[in-house]
Motif scaffolding. Sequence first.
Motif, PDB file in Angstrom:
ATOM      1  N   LYS A 428      29.690 -37.647 -37.465  1.00  0.00           N
ATOM      2  CA  LYS A 428      28.337 -36.911 -37.002  1.00  0.00           C
ATOM      3  C   LYS A 428      27.541 -37.009 -38.200  1.00  0.00           C
ATOM      4  N   LYS A 432      24.020 -38.697 -38.140  1.00  0.00           N
ATOM      5  CA  LYS A 432      22.715 -38.078 -38.418  1.00  0.00           C
ATOM      6  C   LYS A 432      21.971 -38.590 -39.681  1.00  0.00           C
ATOM      7  N   SER A 437      17.623 -39.356 -43.321  1.00  0.00           N
ATOM      8  CA  SER A 437      17.116 -39.979 -44.738  1.00  0.00           C
ATOM      9  C   SER A 437      17.550 -41.235 -45.038  1.00  0.00           C
ATOM     10  N   MET A 439      20.320 -41.404 -46.740  1.00  0.00           N
ATOM     11  CA  MET A 439      21.084 -40.945 -47.881  1.00  0.00           C
ATOM     12  C   MET A 439      22.022 -39.899 -47.705  1.00  0.00           C
ATOM     13  N   ALA A 441      23.866 -38.218 -50.001  1.00  0.00           N
ATOM     14  CA  ALA A 441      23.930 -37.556 -51.144  1.00  0.00           C
ATOM     15  C   ALA A 441      24.103 -35.911 -50.781  1.00  0.00           C
ATOM     16  N   ARG A 442      23.424 -35.556 -49.651  1.00  0.00           N
ATOM     17  CA  ARG A 442      23.591 -34.176 -49.322  1.00  0.00           C
ATOM     18  C   ARG A 442      24.958 -33.847 -48.991  1.00  0.00           C
ATOM     19  N   ARG A 445      27.960 -32.956 -51.814  1.00  0.00           N
ATOM     20  CA  ARG A 445      28.092 -31.520 -52.409  1.00  0.00           C
ATOM     21  C   ARG A 445      29.428 -30.818 -51.792  1.00  0.00           C
ATOM     22  N   LYS A 446      29.518 -30.763 -50.590  1.00  0.00           N
ATOM     23  CA  LYS A 446      30.474 -30.051 -49.958  1.00  0.00           C
ATOM     24  C   LYS A 446      31.938 -30.775 -50.192  1.00  0.00           C
ATOM     25  N   ILE A 448      32.514 -32.315 -53.136  1.00  0.00           N
ATOM     26  CA  ILE A 448      32.836 -32.069 -54.502  1.00  0.00           C
ATOM     27  C   ILE A 448      33.451 -30.682 -54.582  1.00  0.00           C
ATOM     28  N   ARG A 449      32.908 -29.681 -53.778  1.00  0.00           N
ATOM     29  CA  ARG A 449      33.615 -28.213 -53.780  1.00  0.00           C
ATOM     30  C   ARG A 449      34.825 -28.129 -53.132  1.00  0.00           C
ATOM     31  N   LYS A 462      26.400 -40.953 -72.066  1.00  0.00           N
ATOM     32  CA  LYS A 462      25.251 -41.052 -71.588  1.00  0.00           C
ATOM     33  C   LYS A 462      24.326 -42.186 -71.944  1.00  0.00           C
ATOM     34  N   GLY A 463      24.500 -42.689 -73.160  1.00  0.00           N
ATOM     35  CA  GLY A 463      23.861 -43.631 -73.507  1.00  0.00           C
ATOM     36  C   GLY A 463      24.345 -44.972 -73.386  1.00  0.00           C
TER      37      GLY A 463
END
Lengths: 509, 228
Positions: A428, A432, A437, A439, A441-442, A445-446, A448-449, A462-463
């Motif tokens: 799904k 969708k 989009s 992408m 990425a949305r 989130r689920k 990860i949690r 970071k560098g």
Amino acid sequence: MGEQESQYRRALHVEPVERFAPAQVEGIHAASMKLLAETGLQCEGKKAAEMYRDAGCRVDEIQKGKQKLWRVRFPEKLMDKALSTVPSEVILGARDPQNTLYLNAKVPAVYFGTGSEANIYLRSRIDEFVSVADSEKRLQYPVFEEETGSLAALCASARLIDHLEHADFFIRNINIQDDEIDSTNKDVNVYFASLLNTAKHVQGGITDLEALPKVISLAKIVAGGEPHLPLSFIVCPIRSPLFMFNESSQKVIAIAREMIPMVISSSPQGGVTAPIQEEGMLIEINAEILAGIALAQFAKPGAPVLYGSVPVRARFDTLEDCYGTAEFAHYAMGCVQMARYYNIPCYSSAGVGDVKRPGIQAMVEKMYSYKEVASAGAHYIHYAFGLLDGTNIFSPLQAVLDNATIALAKDMLRVSSFEEADIEAALKEIDKTAEGSGMFARGIRKQIRRNVVSSTYEFISKGEEDQVFEQAQAKLDAYLADDSNILSDEIIEKVYQEIPGLLDKIVAR
Amino acid sequence: MSKDELLKLLENAIVMGHLDVDDEGFDGTMEGTPGTLELVEKALNEGIEPGEILKSFGESMEKVGKLYESGEYFLPDMLASAECVGEAMDIVEPKLELDDSSAGKGKFLIATVKGDVHDIGKNIVATMLKGAGYQVKDLGINVPAEDILQAIKEFEPDFIGLSALLTTTMIEMEQVIKLIKEEGLDNIKVFIGGTPTSKEFAEKIGADQHCRDVIEALQALEKMGEVS
């Protein structure tokens, strides 16, 4: 995780890698039984020899030079009987009940913790180095200072382990060498220093058997009304090959009678005190551990024990212990399978660096051993934090790095758990997003949690420059400065009132 | 429900990146509850001024930014919130009075340059900028310099973002900048990004800003806004 398990500290559940085929496991078992039945064990202690004899072993007095010993031979049926009373589940309590560990021989769920009793505590700080050729080029790198093991170092180590997310238990890791410490007061001070600073399970040896009641009283005060004591014991009754010490055999008997969980360990060195090839190592260490476990069961049937495997290989240039080899992991993985065969929770070993300082060598040696040994389904992996120079040095900085490495190993071993409904949901989502989009990425989130997505390395830079040491040292300093999780003043007071031999300097009062 | 309560709900939906009623949201538990789009519609239907709704978008994204800075949120969380604002803008914008329908923080034209079909980074930047209050026009992928120039004349952007993933296509960025300069459009700030690009490359081709990622782009835009 079942309903019963959910009340315990979360373990890493794996699909165990079986290094040996079932026939090979049977072969090792049969050979160990033959070894115990025919060659047997040389036993230094009369009390243990009598206990073996009373249980049905064949015990013969022998003379070795001036020393009187007993050769103990184990009929296979008797060993079967001894193993039949070993509990397959062991619960290890903790000052914070949420840290209670549940070990079930039938469930390949892994915990990681410290180990050894290192002589040296390696302090570290970050220093700046300037290039001789170009003073504009600077490098932040740790500098180290070796310090003799002390109570203060033990307290700091326990506090650190309390903060490390992937450290599930604390085995006293430092050999305390303070002037005021002797064999009569060492045990109470070790256990109090540990329990004071960590709310995780604490484990260690007993130097003086006379101290056992005092240590148990201490544990009961700290436990309050909790059903499981926050500590357990390790006894290594064997000197490989096949020799049982008098003093430690008495400790096995005494602790078994208290029904307090106990690791019965053996630590042969492949190439010196055991054959170097894995089948030889496995036959020997298996026989040695089983002989120790049998003694505990003869002393008290049903005594909770762990199959304590600490096999190591010799290095060829010095014949000292060598941990950065495949054999270290192979031996341990084999032992995990043998423990599973006997339905006994397995105390195992992984994560020791041969090098004396944190760095690339240590990281490489540790990484594969964590992953391999954990993949076998070892229940309780000791040695996993901070150990360098074999097991002679404990580096708190290395322990912080190890915590991050273990996180990666755990992610790597995470068992896939998707079901039909998840496939539907994924379909799904693709449908969708492809229409929308483009992408996904949305949807991250689920996941990860739900904790089904791996984390990146804790000390990712970071560098462009590697900043692992700087970040790890900063975390270490913060952890050591935070003593918010120590025992309450009330319990500390009670402990000092009721337990003799404690040094004042453990607590700043 | 009072106006304040409704705006609070809207803010919460944006912070949680909850797009609409079909969206599972932040942790997979929000499907079936009104999301940003439904709440924006409701707010407009109940007579809340579009300008007030826009203000709520800004405040929500500020909160999201703080959560990201504190490490509690990841970039996908921020992106989801930005997507909510971006789509909600499409509903609110037509209702705005002419005076209010300014470009917000500015107009941003974005494209992947000719010869390059990679658009993940560009899409992330476009979504985030829209969520952050910029009016964004996305020309897509494989866009020739001449088409970008034509779009500049029509859209009149304050900023241009050029993206490329390949060393073979990033040289096309120089061509775009050359055309812009030839047209005398020096007031437009040119941003470049993409794996092979660098600060040095940006300086060499005359771009105003190189950004490693969307966060750097937002920070640079923020700084430029402060200066102007």
